[in-house]
Scaffold this active site. Sequence first.
Site, PDB file in Angstrom:
ATOM      1  N   VAL A   1       0.821  -1.223   0.000  1.00  0.00           N
ATOM      2  CA  VAL A   1       0.000   0.000   0.000  1.00  0.00           C
ATOM      3  C   VAL A   1       0.854   1.272   0.000  1.00  0.00           C
ATOM      4  CG1 VAL A   1      -1.962  -1.154   1.123  1.00  0.00           C
ATOM      5  CG2 VAL A   1      -0.309   0.117   2.530  1.00  0.00           C
TER       6      VAL A   1
ATOM      7  N   ASN B   1      -7.324  -2.510   5.931  1.00  0.00           N
ATOM      8  CA  ASN B   1      -6.832  -3.125   7.167  1.00  0.00           C
ATOM      9  C   ASN B   1      -5.310  -3.139   7.344  1.00  0.00           C
ATOM     10  OD1 ASN B   1      -7.120  -5.336   9.437  1.00  0.00           O
ATOM     11  ND2 ASN B   1      -5.786  -6.247   7.881  1.00  0.00           N
TER      12      ASN B   1
ATOM     13  N   SER C   1      -7.848   2.536  15.457  1.00  0.00           N
ATOM     14  CA  SER C   1      -7.399   1.885  16.704  1.00  0.00           C
ATOM     15  C   SER C   1      -7.852   2.762  17.856  1.00  0.00           C
ATOM     16  CB  SER C   1      -5.873   1.786  16.715  1.00  0.00           C
ATOM     17  OG  SER C   1      -5.413   1.527  18.028  1.00  0.00           O
TER      18      SER C   1
ATOM     19  N   TYR D   1       1.792   6.005  15.325  1.00  0.00           N
ATOM     20  CA  TYR D   1       0.576   5.194  15.137  1.00  0.00           C
ATOM     21  C   TYR D   1      -0.684   6.002  15.483  1.00  0.00           C
ATOM     22  CZ  TYR D   1      -2.067   0.745  15.519  1.00  0.00           C
ATOM     23  OH  TYR D   1      -2.953  -0.304  15.353  1.00  0.00           O
TER      24      TYR D   1
ATOM     25  N   ALA E   1      -1.024   9.236  15.341  1.00  0.00           N
ATOM     26  CA  ALA E   1      -1.236  10.245  14.290  1.00  0.00           C
ATOM     27  C   ALA E   1      -1.979   9.628  13.112  1.00  0.00           C
ATOM     28  CB  ALA E   1       0.107  10.804  13.833  1.00  0.00           C
TER      29      ALA E   1
ATOM     30  N   LYS F   1      -3.814   6.707  13.035  1.00  0.00           N
ATOM     31  CA  LYS F   1      -5.137   6.133  13.345  1.00  0.00           C
ATOM     32  C   LYS F   1      -6.166   7.211  13.683  1.00  0.00           C
ATOM     33  CE  LYS F   1      -4.005   1.791  12.688  1.00  0.00           C
ATOM     34  NZ  LYS F   1      -4.501   1.080  11.508  1.00  0.00           N
TER      35      LYS F   1
ATOM     36  N   ILE G   1      -5.996  -6.707  20.552  1.00  0.00           N
ATOM     37  CA  ILE G   1      -6.514  -7.917  19.913  1.00  0.00           C
ATOM     38  C   ILE G   1      -5.376  -8.918  19.696  1.00  0.00           C
ATOM     39  CG2 ILE G   1      -7.846  -8.797  17.925  1.00  0.00           C
ATOM     40  CD1 ILE G   1      -9.295  -6.613  19.647  1.00  0.00           C
TER      41      ILE G   1
HETATM   42  N1  LIG Z   1      -3.914  -6.191  16.981  1.00  0.00           N
HETATM   43  C1  LIG Z   1      -4.349  -5.123  17.632  1.00  0.00           C
HETATM   44  O1  LIG Z   1      -4.405  -5.115  18.877  1.00  0.00           O
HETATM   45  C2  LIG Z   1      -4.832  -3.907  16.883  1.00  0.00           C
HETATM   46  C3  LIG Z   1      -5.434  -2.903  17.630  1.00  0.00           C
HETATM   47  C4  LIG Z   1      -5.915  -1.781  16.985  1.00  0.00           C
HETATM   48  C5  LIG Z   1      -5.805  -1.667  15.612  1.00  0.00           C
HETATM   49  N2  LIG Z   1      -5.210  -2.656  14.901  1.00  0.00           N
HETATM   50  C6  LIG Z   1      -5.141  -2.467  13.436  1.00  0.00           C
HETATM   51  O2  LIG Z   1      -5.819  -3.526  12.788  1.00  0.00           O
HETATM   52  C7  LIG Z   1      -5.200  -3.823  11.536  1.00  0.00           C
HETATM   53  C8  LIG Z   1      -4.807  -5.295  11.491  1.00  0.00           C
HETATM   54  O3  LIG Z   1      -3.908  -5.551  12.558  1.00  0.00           O
HETATM   55  P1  LIG Z   1      -3.354  -6.998  12.946  1.00  0.00           P
HETATM   56  O4  LIG Z   1      -3.226  -6.987  14.417  1.00  0.00           O
HETATM   57  O5  LIG Z   1      -4.122  -8.043  12.253  1.00  0.00           O
HETATM   58  O6  LIG Z   1      -1.858  -6.841  12.351  1.00  0.00           O
HETATM   59  P2  LIG Z   1      -0.869  -7.932  11.737  1.00  0.00           P
HETATM   60  O7  LIG Z   1       0.502  -7.361  11.865  1.00  0.00           O
HETATM   61  O8  LIG Z   1      -1.117  -9.269  12.323  1.00  0.00           O
HETATM   62  O9  LIG Z   1      -1.305  -7.954  10.194  1.00  0.00           O
HETATM   63  C9  LIG Z   1      -1.146  -6.824   9.386  1.00  0.00           C
HETATM   64  C10 LIG Z   1      -0.950  -7.248   7.955  1.00  0.00           C
HETATM   65  O10 LIG Z   1      -0.699  -6.070   7.173  1.00  0.00           O
HETATM   66  C11 LIG Z   1       0.322  -6.393   6.244  1.00  0.00           C
HETATM   67  N3  LIG Z   1       1.018  -5.202   5.778  1.00  0.00           N
HETATM   68  C12 LIG Z   1       1.949  -4.474   6.439  1.00  0.00           C
HETATM   69  N4  LIG Z   1       2.427  -3.511   5.667  1.00  0.00           N
HETATM   70  C13 LIG Z   1       1.790  -3.605   4.468  1.00  0.00           C
HETATM   71  C14 LIG Z   1       1.872  -2.875   3.256  1.00  0.00           C
HETATM   72  N5  LIG Z   1       2.742  -1.879   3.083  1.00  0.00           N
HETATM   73  N6  LIG Z   1       1.041  -3.229   2.249  1.00  0.00           N
HETATM   74  C15 LIG Z   1       0.192  -4.282   2.383  1.00  0.00           C
HETATM   75  N7  LIG Z   1       0.091  -5.024   3.491  1.00  0.00           N
HETATM   76  C16 LIG Z   1       0.891  -4.674   4.536  1.00  0.00           C
HETATM   77  C17 LIG Z   1       1.235  -7.327   6.996  1.00  0.00           C
HETATM   78  O11 LIG Z   1       2.070  -8.074   6.127  1.00  0.00           O
HETATM   79  C18 LIG Z   1       0.248  -8.182   7.761  1.00  0.00           C
HETATM   80  O12 LIG Z   1      -0.138  -9.334   7.042  1.00  0.00           O
HETATM   81  C19 LIG Z   1      -4.004  -2.862  11.440  1.00  0.00           C
HETATM   82  O13 LIG Z   1      -4.379  -1.719  10.721  1.00  0.00           O
HETATM   83  C20 LIG Z   1      -3.740  -2.506  12.884  1.00  0.00           C
HETATM   84  O14 LIG Z   1      -3.071  -1.271  13.010  1.00  0.00           O
HETATM   85  C21 LIG Z   1      -4.705  -3.776  15.502  1.00  0.00           C
END
Ligand SMILES: NC(=O)c1ccc[n+]([C@@H]2O[C@H](COP(=O)([O-])OP(=O)(O)OC[C@H]3O[C@@H](n4cnc5c(N)ncnc54)[C@H](O)[C@@H]3O)[C@@H](O)[C@H]2O)c1
Length: 248
Positions: A56, A82, A146, A158, A160, A162, A191
Amino acid sequence: MELRDLKVIVTGAAQGMGAHFARRLAEAGAKVAAGDVNEAGLAALPEGVHRRRLDVTSPDDARAFVAWAAGAMGGLNALVNNAGIIRDGLLVRRDRASGEVTTLSEADWDAVIAVNLTGATRMVREAVAAMARAGTRPGVVVNLSSVARHGNRGQSNYVAAKASLAANTVTWAREFAPLGVRVGAVAPGMIETPMTKGMNQKARDALVAAVPVGRIGEPEDIWKAVRFVIECDYFDGRTVDVDGGLVM
Ligand SMILES: NC(=O)c1ccc[n+]([C@@H]2O[C@H](COP(=O)([O-])OP(=O)(O)OC[C@H]3O[C@@H](n4cnc5c(N)ncnc54)[C@H](O)[C@@H]3O)[C@@H](O)[C@H]2O)c1
């Protein structure tokens, strides 16, 4: 919108929540195009899910991915935005023992902004432009914000990104209304995914202990909110915090 009518792009679909959303969408009968920088990780998704490498942070990649996805699915009417990364660190930190003062690196700031802010915004732009050009309506965008959007120690970069996604969910809901495209956001708390497994154990334990419902969240908890944003045609421009009560 009905899940079975979706032709939906899921970014960051190789693991964690993105993989869970892609799986749930496919089970519900949606056509799914899954993208991730981790191309190998996409292989574990169920048969029938279209998959392709997507970074992305690359404008060319984003454009090409959206065109490919619309071709593969026979159209495009939804985006689950996502993909995300973390590079945590205090903006200014003084070491207790040595007294040395260090700062969050430019590289860590830039990396998080490039994926979580610029990349996520780019995906909204390209996906909605494709819907508008094809005259597709209704459409829906679900942004993954988030609870850090409210401010969180050690996550300036992060936060900034989100917070911006949550604020621009309002902006885009207003801008895209004439196109028939709704925009909503889900803001998860803590999560259980590979992202949080990589966290400092002490910080992770402290966060989980502060969750009123008494446990870490599961991707399924967040899927229920993503599904709500997709299905409820009266939901627009808002961000739902799904955090077990962590931020109150
Ligand atoms: N896990 C948590 O507690 C939590 C909390 C709040 C928000 N989030 C948000 O939810 C979303 C999913 O999080 P998750 O915990 O499943 O994370 P994760 O790290 O398990 O998965 C994220 C995925 O995004 C992919 N990714 C990273 N950079 C990329 C790029 N440049 N282009 C395409 N894909 C890319 C990674 O390869 C990975 O497969 C994220 O946006 C994260 O910020 C997660």
